[in-house]
Scaffold this active site. Structure first.
Site, PDB file in Angstrom:
ATOM      1  CE1 TYR A 107     -78.775 -66.802  28.261  1.00  0.00           C
ATOM      2  CE2 TYR A 107     -79.424 -66.109  30.461  1.00  0.00           C
ATOM      3  CZ  TYR A 107     -78.900 -67.060  29.615  1.00  0.00           C
ATOM      4  OH  TYR A 107     -78.507 -68.274  30.119  1.00  0.00           O
ATOM      5  CB  SER A 139     -81.417 -68.610  32.609  1.00  0.00           C
ATOM      6  OG  SER A 139     -80.735 -67.627  33.377  1.00  0.00           O
TER       7      SER A 139
END
Length: 261
Positions: A157, A144
């Site tokens: 995250y 990500s």
């Protein structure tokens, strides 16, 4: 795009039942791979597998939690013995638990790392043992852009994806001597269920594109969010012969949202 020319190409994809994982599974199966599709959601996985089989594509589903190392090793052994040698591994499985750090639960933190980081370790370790014996293979981890830029309410995250990013690079360094390449694709905002869950209303997509001064997000210079196929196409490149001298690389696919950092 030319893929490795072998009699039986087998790819293992985690998080295969929806979003980016689904797009990768479809793309690989259309490239001629037999895809071992792994996901924790058996209902969605079964629907995908049946749909692709109806198109005469070779996909076999396995309901597995990638955080469970014993289950991962068991299914990897089964794939190797009953389907064929895994030439390609794509780590896509991931979870998103939102929350400011001072209110984030311990369970949310631990589950995020169990899937996003430990899951990548579990599957990569299990599959790479076989790849080492054959001295070939390609591993791609879907990370990500949040791994390189702080995001409010996304500490778990972002940190878990940063861990998976560095793990994959270290894996690539260790496996290079066996002719095994390990790379990353790091998406930004992508049109998936995970992204939709972040939107408060029908204007969510435009809000992401515009950015937010309050949350220190600059928006997306290309003025659009990614599609799952944008990410899948990058995966296809990284496993192809055209990328046979690329390893330990991180390709950011975010429309410029992180300004190339």
């Amino acid at each position: 795009m030319k893929v490795p020319d072998r009699e039986k190409k087998v790819a293992l994809v985690t998080g295969a039942a929806q979003g980016i994982g689904e797009a990768v599974t479809i793309a690989l199966s259309k490239q001629g791979y037999t895809v071992a599709a792994i996901d924790n959601n058996s209902d969605k996985l079964n629907i995908l597998v049946e749909e692709l089989k109806s198109q005469s594509l070779n996909v076999v589903g396995f309901t597995v939690d990638v955080a469970d190392s014993i289950a991962v090793q068991k299914v990897t052994d089964e794939i190797e013995q009953k389907i064929g040698s895994v030439e390609v591994l794509v780590n896509v499985a991931g979870v998103l638990r939102m929350g400011l750090i001072n209110s984030l639960s311990k369970e949310d933190w631990e589950r995020t790392f169990a899937v996003n980081s430990t899951g990548v370790f579990n599957v990569s370790q299990s599959v790479s043992k076989y790849m080492i014996e054959r001295r070939r293979g390609s591993i791609v981890t879907v990370g990500s852009n949040a791994a390189s830029v702080p995001r409010m309410s996304m500490a778990a995250y972002a940190a878990s994806k940063a861990a998976a990013t560095m793990f994959t690079k270290c894996l690539g360094l260790e496996l290079a001597q066996y002719n095994i390449r390990c790379n990353l694709v790091s998406p930004g905002s992508t049109n998936t269920e995970m992204q939709w869950a972040l939107w408060d209303n029908e204007n969510g997509e435009q809000a992401v594109i515009k950015g937010s001064l309050e949350t220190f997000k600059v928006g997306i210079p290309l003025q659009k969010i990614a599609t799952p196929s944008d990410i899948a196409n990058t995966v296809l490149f990284l496993i192809s012969d055209e990328a046979n001298h690329i390893t330990m690389n991180n390709v950011c696919v975010d429309g410029g949202a992180t300004l190339g950092v």
